[in-house]
Scaffold this active site. Structure first.
Site, mmCIF file in Angstrom:
data_model
loop_
_atom_site.group_PDB
_atom_site.id
_atom_site.type_symbol
_atom_site.label_atom_id
_atom_site.label_comp_id
_atom_site.label_asym_id
_atom_site.label_seq_id
_atom_site.Cartn_x
_atom_site.Cartn_y
_atom_site.Cartn_z
ATOM 1 C CB ALA A 66 50.126 54.076 44.588
ATOM 2 C CB ILE A 117 47.213 56.054 37.815
ATOM 3 C CG1 ILE A 117 46.926 57.489 38.262
ATOM 4 C CG2 ILE A 117 46.855 55.864 36.357
ATOM 5 C CD1 ILE A 117 47.802 58.511 37.587
ATOM 6 C CD GLU A 159 50.382 53.355 36.980
ATOM 7 O OE1 GLU A 159 49.960 52.253 37.403
ATOM 8 O OE2 GLU A 159 50.766 54.263 37.727
ATOM 9 C CG ASP A 183 17.100 38.718 8.712
ATOM 10 O OD1 ASP A 183 17.646 37.950 9.518
ATOM 11 O OD2 ASP A 183 17.685 39.230 7.756
ATOM 12 C CG ASP A 205 18.224 45.573 6.029
ATOM 13 O OD1 ASP A 205 17.081 46.069 6.154
ATOM 14 O OD2 ASP A 205 18.425 44.424 5.642
ATOM 15 C CG ASN A 229 46.458 50.355 41.499
ATOM 16 O OD1 ASN A 229 47.205 49.396 41.354
ATOM 17 N ND2 ASN A 229 46.209 51.219 40.555
ATOM 18 C CG ASP A 263 49.512 44.521 40.057
ATOM 19 O OD1 ASP A 263 49.925 43.447 40.555
ATOM 20 O OD2 ASP A 263 49.163 45.501 40.716
HETATM 21 P P1 ATP Z 1 13.168 38.041 5.674
HETATM 22 O O1 ATP Z 1 12.794 39.469 5.783
HETATM 23 O O2 ATP Z 1 12.989 37.291 6.944
HETATM 24 O O3 ATP Z 1 14.507 37.787 5.055
HETATM 25 P P2 ATP Z 1 11.749 37.388 3.158
HETATM 26 O O4 ATP Z 1 12.895 36.894 2.365
HETATM 27 O O5 ATP Z 1 10.468 36.656 2.991
HETATM 28 O O6 ATP Z 1 12.035 37.363 4.727
HETATM 29 P P3 ATP Z 1 11.499 39.633 1.368
HETATM 30 O O7 ATP Z 1 12.677 39.233 0.585
HETATM 31 O O8 ATP Z 1 11.216 41.066 1.644
HETATM 32 O O9 ATP Z 1 11.503 38.909 2.786
HETATM 33 O O10 ATP Z 1 10.256 38.983 0.607
HETATM 34 C C1 ATP Z 1 8.936 39.359 0.937
HETATM 35 C C2 ATP Z 1 7.910 38.489 0.199
HETATM 36 O O11 ATP Z 1 7.974 38.705 -1.203
HETATM 37 C C3 ATP Z 1 8.113 36.998 0.358
HETATM 38 O O12 ATP Z 1 7.504 36.510 1.507
HETATM 39 C C4 ATP Z 1 7.460 36.425 -0.903
HETATM 40 O O13 ATP Z 1 6.072 36.303 -0.723
HETATM 41 C C5 ATP Z 1 7.717 37.501 -1.919
HETATM 42 N N1 ATP Z 1 8.887 37.168 -2.728
HETATM 43 C C6 ATP Z 1 10.139 36.963 -2.314
HETATM 44 N N2 ATP Z 1 10.958 36.683 -3.319
HETATM 45 C C7 ATP Z 1 10.210 36.731 -4.431
HETATM 46 C C8 ATP Z 1 10.480 36.551 -5.825
HETATM 47 N N3 ATP Z 1 11.686 36.282 -6.279
HETATM 48 N N4 ATP Z 1 9.456 36.677 -6.672
HETATM 49 C C9 ATP Z 1 8.230 36.973 -6.234
HETATM 50 N N5 ATP Z 1 7.911 37.151 -4.972
HETATM 51 C C10 ATP Z 1 8.876 37.038 -4.060
#
Ligand code: ATP
Length: 870
Positions: A266, A268, A270, A312, A611, A673, A705
């Site tokens: 009773a 537990i 179940e 992000d 990440d 229960n 139940d």
């Molecule tokens: P989140 O972290 O919110 O995704 P994010 O995309 O801006 O943002 P990152 O991808 O780390 O983050 O980019 C960091 C920075 O690098 C950007 O803000 C931009 O100034 C520069 N960046 C991003 N992509 C390029 C690219 N293809 N060539 C040159 N510089 C870049």
């Protein structure tokens, strides 16, 4: 373990496998999967049904009954245990397979040649020796050697952290003729021959490393484990005490042992474990329909307790559809018009259209946009498709709007982009010269520049000009534009470093916030959660986007600043909303740890392989379905199929609903229960015959139940769900209020059942027992309505708003009618037919269980109305 067979000799070119050979190899090498939770084997699920503490206790009880010669009861208990185990197994198996089906939604496919024809297969079926076709946009499904390639470029950031694509060829130089699982093809096409699959790949090895971060158990599993243990222990003690006391005062040993067993049975609940599992699986299904894929079932309830969401920006809060709209080159401001990746727009200088060839400053800037890029644009019917990084896509589109020529030859060298350096460069031939074309975050490009393109040509970049440029950058960023700086430098050799640059100008691009996110943020804040933006983008842009989304920000901190302070100082800062900009992935891990040490339940989003550790560490790791790598997904508890923050909000709402529903049925089951325990205990004191037989108790608890509780788990959410703060992580499923409610219901139903038992005993103990037993079932069924909400009466919720509950209610009462009047069930449960007098008494006694809670809740609602939110 399987590394041996993967040590394959170098692949032979352009051969392909037959399907029969591929099948055989799949047997040998195993499926090509990494970092994916495999489906739990059938036997494990089955075994799990019979190894729980509660079930073991029941098995013990049945054995004791057997030893004492009570074969029928022993068999009956055994049968119910089996039935319960079987039901639990079916439910869990269903849950498991439907979860596997959900995971399938994430599974990549690959084009391979088998039996000389190209076919699209599930990537997990790829075997060493397979000939795979790769083209831009594909993810490399396994480690492979390149058999032939045209302009192949692969983004290997997943493995190396460097996000700039690497050229690949068949020249055999230093791994250039190899592609690795998990990397992405950004340009060109190739035929590759698979050399290693699954855990034997380089990617698989990293993923295995990531897998070593310890997994934390969820609150619910801990709490349910604790509750089950306590109840089981109480059941044992009470059962034993009753049996011993009874025997001591001279009652029949046999009867006392049976009473002890009934008592244990009773107490537990179940049905609980099975009901929790299936209810969570149904929750996972509901979430998947809303584009949130649950990878770990019990993470659903953790979501409901989330107190901090770390998110992000690019792609989650914003659309990740960039359009360059502002340009500042050689001291002049330009505008760009047009939408998306359609190059049909124009570049305007003071409202006049300009194009490549109009002035050399613009030409040089456009050359960087086209020449320092891996993106490509393709016309697809009326739409333009962009393959590659959206930032580069936006720059390329802008250059096309200015009629920029496209370089025909490949770049001579690259300085790849990384999240740490935040800039990149490519060396190309321009006429007779070699030029390094560079772009990146304005801070970084300015750091590397010594001169700038002024209206009067190339001049030294002095401090005053730096300040002016910073101001223009700040103005663009304040408008929420993502700003990229452009630069160039004539070099003498292809391997020159990206230093001593000539700063050309700035491009501001719009990455519009997702429209639904603003509302989602408001809801989350109302629901007592704090939201922390952690982005790689610049602080001003991030703040402008935060403002646009009404995301509160009290402090702004960059990754560099974060590195300078210690954990205590950082922890103290986190009490107010902070925005973290220009961060690198490793900063996320530190923030999660500090927040957790403060007692927060943290949800953290992420997409890159870097990440993954933070996603694992977070209480709820949230990976992105579109942008996310497989490793990030593998480390996560939840995958957002549309990358959208609003979806995360929906998942949290669902998590809260699930937890509230679990609370509902745990309370309900325990109150049922409790009623049984009260009746048995008092009856024992009164010295009467057994009020319920052990099998009757199991019938009540498991069959009637269990089913009713399951439908309580389907209660729709209530509006107040997202206005209350998240529950405290240490808050139990039961609080004092809940215990009082359980006790009140238990006392009433226990006494009412006793009343029936004693009133009808003159007519024979079988009839009296049937009345007490049937009465208890009806009481339990009618009380279910009181447990639908802790504050709202049913007339407010709508009596019909959970139709399945009504169906269960009617079905269980009909089933009980069969028990009372249908011979086979009658015999199994030792029931006797009841007359109208019995029914009248049972129904009269049931009514208060439905009426009184309604009245109390209505009164409380009236009292609270002035402050009530609706
Ligand atoms: P989140 O972290 O919110 O995704 P994010 O995309 O801006 O943002 P990152 O991808 O780390 O983050 O980019 C960091 C920075 O690098 C950007 O803000 C931009 O100034 C520069 N960046 C991003 N992509 C390029 C690219 N293809 N060539 C040159 N510089 C870049």
């Amino acid at each position: 373990m399987r590394s041996e067979p993967h040590q394959k000799p170098a692949p032979t070119r352009s051969e392909n496998l037959t399907s029969a050979e591929a099948r055989a190899r799949l047997e040998t090498y195993g499926p090509n999967i990494v970092g994916e939770t495999r489906i739990t084997p059938i036997w494990k699920i089955l075994l799990r049904q019979f190894t729980g503490f509660l079930v073991l206790l029941l098995i013990g009880a049945s054995l004791v009954a057997l030893l004492l010669g009570e074969t029928v009861d022993a068999v009956a208990i055994g049968l119910v245990v089996l039935l319960n185990g079987g039901l639990g197994f079916m439910q869990e198996w269903k849950a498991e397979t439907s979860l596997a089906a959900l995971r399938d939604m994430l599974r990549p496919r690959a084009k391979v040649i088998r039996d000389d024809v190209p076919v699209l297969i599930d990537s997990r079926d790829i075997v060493p020796g397979d000939l795979v076709l790769l083209e831009a946009g594909d993810q490399v499904p396994a480690d492979a050697g390149i058999a032939s390639a045209i302009g192949l470029r692969v983004d290997e950031s997943v493995l190396t952290g460097e996000s700039v694509p690497v050229s690949k060829d068949t020249d055999g130089v230093d791994q250039r003729d190899q592609v690795m699982m998990g990397t992405n093809v950004t340009a060109g096409r190739a035929e590759v021959v698979v050399s290693a699959t699954g855990p034997a790949t380089a990617f698989g090895k990293i993923a295995t490393l990531t897998g070593s971060v310890e997994e934390r158990g969820t609150n619910l599993s801990r709490q349910l484990g604790r509750l089950g243990g306590q109840l089981g222990f109480a059941a044992l003690l009470l059962g034993l005490a009753i049996a011993l006391t009874g025997v001591a005062v001279g009652r029949d040993l046999m009867e006392m042992v049976m009473t002890g067993i009934s008592m244990a049975v009773a107490i537990i609940p179940e049905g609980l474990p099975a009901v929790v599992t299936i209810s969570l699986a149904l929750g996972a299904g509901a979430m998947a329909r809303r584009k949130a894929l649950v990878r770990r079932l019990q993470a659903i309830e953790t979501l409901g307790a989330a107190s901090v969401i770390c998110t992000d920006k690019t792609g989650t809060l914003t659309e990740n559809k960039m359009t360059a709209s502002a340009l500042w080159i050689a001291g002049k401001s330009y505008k760009a018009v047009g939408t998306g990746y359609d190059p049909a727009g124009r570049i305007l200088l003071e409202d006049d259209p300009v194009r490549y060839g109009s002035n050399p400053d613009l030409d040089d800037a456009l050359d960087v946009m086209v020449g320092c890029s891996h993106a490509s644009l393709r016309r697809d019917g009326a739409n333009w498709q962009m393959v590659g990084d959206p930032t580069e896509g936006a720059l390329l589109t802008l250059a096309y709007k200015g009629w920029s020529p496209v370089p025909e030859d490949a770049p001579l060298a690259e300085i790849p982009f990384s999240s740490e350096r935040k800039r990149m460069g490519m060396v190309r031939r321009k006429g007779d010269d070699l030029v390094l074309l560079a772009k990146g975050a304005p801070e970084q490009i300015m750091d590397a520049s010594t001169t700038w393109r002024s209206p009067d040509g190339q001049v030294p970049l002095d401090a005053a000009t730096r300040q002016d440029i910073e101001q223009i950058y700040a103005d663009m960023a304040d408008r929420g534009l993502r700003v990229i700086a452009l630069a160039q430098h004539k070099v003498s050799a292809a391997d020159a470093p990206d230093e001593d640059l000539e700063f050309l100008g700035l491009v501001g691009m719009i990455d519009p916030p997702r429209p639904e996110v603003r509302d989602a943020i408001r809801t989350c804040i109302q629901a007592g959660m704090s939201i922390m933006m952690i982005t790689g983008d610049g602080p001003l842009t991030a703040r402008a986007i935060a403002e646009d989304l009404s995301l509160p920000v009290e402090k702004l901190m960059t990754g560099a600043e974060l590195e300078k302070i210690d954990d205590d100082a950082l922890g103290a800062l986190l009490s107010a909303p902070v925005l973290f900009a220009r961060t690198a992935p490793e900063h996320k891990m530190r923030l999660v740890r500090i927040l957790q040490a403060q007692g927060h339940i943290v949800a953290m989003t992420g997409d890159g392989v870097n990440d993954a550790p933070a996603l694992k560490q977070a209480d709820i790791g949230v990976a992105m379905g579109i942008r996310g790598t497989d490793v990030a997904k593998g480390a996560s508890d939840l995958v957002l199929l549309d990358d959208n923050f609003a979806t995360l909000k929906g998942a949290i709402r669902e998590g809260r609903r699930q937890f509230a529903n679990i609370q509902r049925f745990v309370r309900y089951l325990l109150s049922s229960n409790a009623g049984e325990v009260v009746a048995i205990l008092i009856n024992l004191m009164l010295g009467g015959p057994l009020i319920y037989l052990p099998t009757q108790i199991l019938w009540m608890n498991l069959v009637t139940d269990g089913v009713t509780a399951l439908t309580l788990g389907l209660e729709p959410g209530t509006p107040e769900q997202m206005t209350a703060p998240p529950r405290r992580p240490d808050a139990g499923i039961l609080d004092r209020w809940a215990l009082a409610m359980i006790l009140a219901f238990g006392t009433y139903t226990g006494f009412a059942s006793l009343y029936l038992f004693y009133t009808f005993q003159p007519a024979g103990v079988d009839v009296a027992r049937t009345a007490a037993f049937t009465g208890m079932i009806l009481f339990e069924k009618t009380s279910v309505f009181a447990f639908r909400s802790f504050s709202l009466p049913c007339w407010r919720l709508g009596w019909g708003s959970n139709p399945k509950l009504l169906v269960a209610f009617a079905a269980m009462i009909s089933l009980q009618l069969l028990v009372v009047y249908w011979t086979p069930l009658q015999q199994l449960l030792h029931a006797a037919p009841l007359g109208w007098k019995h029914w009248a008494a049972i129904i009269l006694l049931s009514l208060p269980l439905i009426i009184v809670p309604e009245i109390i809740k209505t009164m409380r609602l009236k009292r609270d109305r002035p402050t009530h939110s609706h």
